[in-house]
Design a protein around this motif. Structure first.
Motif: not given
Lengths: 112, 111
Positions: A1-30
């Motif tokens: 099965g698939a492991g934990v995935s994260q996106s984006p893998r790389y993010k460049v932001a200018k100081r002052g910007q807001d960012v959002a990082l996503r995590c998809d855990p292994i299905s069923g993990h509490v």
């Protein structure tokens, strides 16, 4: 099965910007964890969820950091008004009920 | 306070030589200790945990509560063991299973 995935893998932001990082855990993990890993350091704990409940946010460095897991699966780590010191790799890990944590590949955030 | 100390940032050995990566911890209760490994361009993965008392890829680690240590050992290092190694503890305080990591030791096994 698939492991934990994260996106984006790389993010460049200018100081002052807001960012959002996503995590998809292994299905069923509490349990889901976020860690911050600065260059040359070990991962440092940020926050912990059990299903949708955020049970520990003691590691969040400031109120600019916010994490959520509204349906007990996917989680988002948001950083508002990014600063240069926020530059790091952000790791997500998930775990079934118990101790062993499975890590994602991380998101490398660079704040210019 | 929970703390994990890995005194060596870098460790270099020759293939076939014994290797020991040091780890000391500070914790008031009874922690669980782990070794995680990160090979080049791969994600962090569990190598072994003290509670399992197992040997993985020839590595072993014994928890010494008197010395508060959890050193990782392998009698004959292989080139494929080259990686970053992190010692970690989990105290399960307040219901949080969070891990506290050391700063890591970069092991290089030379041919």
């Amino acid at each position: 099965g698939a492991g934990v995935s994260q996106s984006p893998r790389y993010k460049v932001a200018k100081r002052g910007q807001d960012v959002a990082l996503r995590c998809d855990p292994i299905s069923g993990h509490v349990s889901l964890f976020w860690y911050q890993q600065a260059l040359g350091q070990g991962p440092e704990f940020l926050t912990y969820f059990q299903n949708e409940a955020q049970l520990d946010k003691s590691g969040l460095p400031s109120d600019r950091f916010f994490a959520e897991r509204p349906e007990g699966s996917v989680s988002t780590l948001k950083i508002q008004r990014t600063q240069q010191e926020d530059s790091a790799v952000y790791l997500c890990a998930s775990s079934p009920q118990g101790i062993r944590q499975f890590f994602g590949p991380g998101t490398r955030l660079t704040v210019l | 306070a929970q703390r994990v100390t890995q005194p060596e940032k870098l460790l270099s050995v020759f293939k076939g030589a014994p290797v020991e990566l040091k780890c000391n911890y500070s914790y008031s209760g009874s922690p669980e200790l782990f070794w995680y490994v990160q090979y080049s361009r791969q994600r962090l993965q569990l190598l072994l945990r003290h509670i399992s008392r197992e040997s993985i890829k020839g590595f072993t680690a014994d928890l010494n509560k008197g010395e508060t240590s959890f050193h990782l050992k392998k009698p004959f290092a292989q080139e494929e063991d080259s990686a970053m190694y992190y010692c970690a503890l989990s105290g399960n305080q307040g219901g949080s299973e969070k891990l506290v990591f050391g700063k890591g030791t970069k092991l290089t096994v030379n041919p």
